[in-house]
Design an enzyme around this catalytic site. Structure first.
Site, mmCIF file in Angstrom:
data_model
loop_
_atom_site.group_PDB
_atom_site.id
_atom_site.type_symbol
_atom_site.label_atom_id
_atom_site.label_comp_id
_atom_site.label_asym_id
_atom_site.label_seq_id
_atom_site.Cartn_x
_atom_site.Cartn_y
_atom_site.Cartn_z
ATOM 1 N N ASN A 10 1.185 36.267 -6.048
ATOM 2 C CA ASN A 10 1.217 36.756 -4.673
ATOM 3 C C ASN A 10 -0.218 37.083 -4.274
ATOM 4 O O ASN A 10 -0.776 38.081 -4.720
ATOM 5 C CB ASN A 10 2.117 38.005 -4.602
ATOM 6 C CG ASN A 10 2.128 38.631 -3.221
ATOM 7 O OD1 ASN A 10 1.563 38.077 -2.267
ATOM 8 N ND2 ASN A 10 2.752 39.788 -3.101
ATOM 9 N N TRP A 11 -0.784 36.214 -3.459
ATOM 10 C CA TRP A 11 -2.201 36.355 -3.117
ATOM 11 C C TRP A 11 -2.443 37.399 -2.022
ATOM 12 O O TRP A 11 -3.597 37.676 -1.671
ATOM 13 C CB TRP A 11 -2.786 34.986 -2.702
ATOM 14 C CG TRP A 11 -2.783 33.971 -3.824
ATOM 15 C CD1 TRP A 11 -2.435 34.208 -5.133
ATOM 16 C CD2 TRP A 11 -3.136 32.590 -3.748
ATOM 17 N NE1 TRP A 11 -2.549 33.043 -5.869
ATOM 18 C CE2 TRP A 11 -2.980 32.032 -5.041
ATOM 19 C CE3 TRP A 11 -3.572 31.743 -2.708
ATOM 20 C CZ2 TRP A 11 -3.240 30.687 -5.317
ATOM 21 C CZ3 TRP A 11 -3.829 30.407 -2.976
ATOM 22 C CH2 TRP A 11 -3.670 29.887 -4.280
ATOM 23 N N LYS A 12 -1.361 37.943 -1.468
ATOM 24 C CA LYS A 12 -1.449 39.009 -0.456
ATOM 25 C C LYS A 12 -2.481 38.646 0.628
ATOM 26 O O LYS A 12 -2.628 37.481 0.971
ATOM 27 C CB LYS A 12 -1.740 40.368 -1.138
ATOM 28 C CG LYS A 12 -0.711 40.678 -2.234
ATOM 29 C CD LYS A 12 -0.766 42.102 -2.736
ATOM 30 C CE LYS A 12 0.262 42.290 -3.839
ATOM 31 N NZ LYS A 12 0.345 43.667 -4.320
ATOM 32 N N HIS A 96 8.998 42.623 0.025
ATOM 33 C CA HIS A 96 7.933 43.128 -0.854
ATOM 34 C C HIS A 96 7.708 44.611 -0.546
ATOM 35 O O HIS A 96 7.822 45.034 0.604
ATOM 36 C CB HIS A 96 6.635 42.333 -0.651
ATOM 37 C CG HIS A 96 5.617 42.702 -1.679
ATOM 38 N ND1 HIS A 96 4.801 43.798 -1.541
ATOM 39 C CD2 HIS A 96 5.321 42.159 -2.884
ATOM 40 C CE1 HIS A 96 4.042 43.909 -2.621
ATOM 41 N NE2 HIS A 96 4.335 42.927 -3.444
ATOM 42 N N GLU A 98 5.179 46.328 -0.093
ATOM 43 C CA GLU A 98 4.222 46.619 0.982
ATOM 44 C C GLU A 98 4.865 46.390 2.355
ATOM 45 O O GLU A 98 4.545 47.074 3.324
ATOM 46 C CB GLU A 98 2.955 45.773 0.783
ATOM 47 C CG GLU A 98 2.152 46.310 -0.397
ATOM 48 C CD GLU A 98 1.533 45.266 -1.298
ATOM 49 O OE1 GLU A 98 1.331 44.116 -0.852
ATOM 50 O OE2 GLU A 98 1.254 45.586 -2.474
ATOM 51 N N GLU A 167 9.876 45.126 -8.690
ATOM 52 C CA GLU A 167 8.497 45.622 -8.675
ATOM 53 C C GLU A 167 8.522 47.125 -8.426
ATOM 54 O O GLU A 167 8.635 47.559 -7.269
ATOM 55 C CB GLU A 167 7.696 44.937 -7.570
ATOM 56 C CG GLU A 167 7.575 43.443 -7.753
ATOM 57 C CD GLU A 167 6.393 42.874 -6.979
ATOM 58 O OE1 GLU A 167 5.481 42.354 -7.626
ATOM 59 O OE2 GLU A 167 6.371 42.995 -5.744
ATOM 60 N N GLY A 173 -0.532 47.483 -8.138
ATOM 61 C CA GLY A 173 -1.939 47.684 -7.817
ATOM 62 C C GLY A 173 -2.513 48.970 -8.385
ATOM 63 O O GLY A 173 -3.607 49.383 -8.013
ATOM 64 N N SER A 213 1.189 45.246 -11.782
ATOM 65 C CA SER A 213 0.086 45.291 -12.746
ATOM 66 C C SER A 213 0.310 44.404 -13.969
ATOM 67 O O SER A 213 -0.020 44.795 -15.097
ATOM 68 C CB SER A 213 -0.209 46.744 -13.159
ATOM 69 O OG SER A 213 -0.622 47.493 -12.027
ATOM 70 N N GLY A 234 0.078 40.120 -8.684
ATOM 71 C CA GLY A 234 -0.784 40.336 -7.529
ATOM 72 C C GLY A 234 -2.241 40.105 -7.905
ATOM 73 O O GLY A 234 -2.716 38.971 -8.011
ATOM 74 N N GLY A 235 -2.957 41.203 -8.166
ATOM 75 C CA GLY A 235 -4.396 41.143 -8.421
ATOM 76 C C GLY A 235 -4.820 40.078 -9.426
ATOM 77 O O GLY A 235 -5.778 39.334 -9.183
#
Ligand code: 13P
Length: 253
Positions: A10-12, A96, A98, A167, A173, A213, A234-235
């Site tokens: 997920n490149w957000k 998601h 967010e 998640e 994150g 994470s 993610g990251g």
């Protein structure tokens, strides 16, 4: 039953057009002809077409991070799942954390999004997960069951196009990861909720991914849990030196 692992990035709201295109080529090369794992990337909307072109000929699947709850109409700034489908997108991420916690999306809005995305013939990856306060209050399973109720709206013929990503909000994150045992416990509970809604065989076949994470150092152990069928990253999905080893951590069944 053995389920194919799914490793998703997920490149957000990250990367430029050029960097997203380059990363797509790197992911495609790393995924190669692997058949024991499915690889999905979720770039920002404005990068979808560039990424699609850079994935051409690969077996990396193109996903979008969100869509609107209607087919078309006066919804300035929103994107229809039919537009995504037309653009070559195969999977859409819905709910998601967010979107739920920063943008205020509700369970009922997500039901509408799920229904229209499935009607548009997209696959849906439904994200669920509790906040730290909810976990500490012992509400993890309750929150999970409430969020998974959206699956009541999935028709039998649509079940193969649905997956779930657990998640925990406190792990996204933050560098905090659910332990493999914590993840397994919640995934098993999620699978039993899915069975209660859609039946045992649907639950046995449905991929349930873990996200929060995930890094090269913890991926193998998480992915080795019986009910953890993949990772939503993610990251660490933004650089191939990290995403590559996570892809490689998918167990060969
Ligand atoms: P991080 O891997 O950066 O914690 O993000 C997880 C996530 O939200 C993936 O959708």
């Amino acid at each position: 039953m053995s389920r194919t692992s799914v490793i998703a990035g997920n490149w957000k709201m990250h990367l430029t057009k050029r960097k997203a295109s380059a990363l797509a080529r790197e992911v495609a090369a790393r995924q190669g002809a692997a058949e024991h794992r499915r690889c999905i990337v979720f770039p920002a909307f404005v990068h979808l077409d560039h990424v699609r072109r850079n994935l051409k000929g690969s077996n990396v699947v193109l996903g979008a991070q969100n869509c609107w709850s209607k087919k078309e109409g006066a919804f300035t700034g929103e994107i229809s799942p039919y537009m995504l489908r037309d653009m070559g997108v195969q999977v859409v991420l819905l709910g998601h954390s967010e979107r739920r916690h920063v943008l205020g999306e509700t369970d009922s809005l997500l039901v509408d999004k799920l229904k229209v995305a499935l009607r548009a013939k997209l696959e849906v990856m439904l994200c669920v997960g509790e906040t730290l306060e909810e976990r500490e209050a012992g509400l993890t399973f309750e929150v999970l069951r409430r969020q998974l109720k959206a699956l009541k709206h999935v028709k039998d013929s649509q079940v193969p196009r649905v997956s779930v990503a657990y998640e925990p909000v406190w792990a996204i994150g933050t560098g905090l990861t659910a332990t493999p045992a914590q993840a397994q416990e919640v995934h098993a509970e999620a699978r039993s909720s899915i069975a209660g809604i859609l039946g045992d065989s649907a639950a046995a076949a449905m991929p349930v991914l873990y996200g929060g994470s995930v890094k090269p150092a913890n991926a193998s152990e998480l992915l080795s849990q019986a009910d953890v069928d993949g990772a939503l990253v993610g990251g660490a999905s933004l650089v191939i030196d990290q995403f590559g080893p996570i892809l490689d951590a998918a167990p060969v069944v």
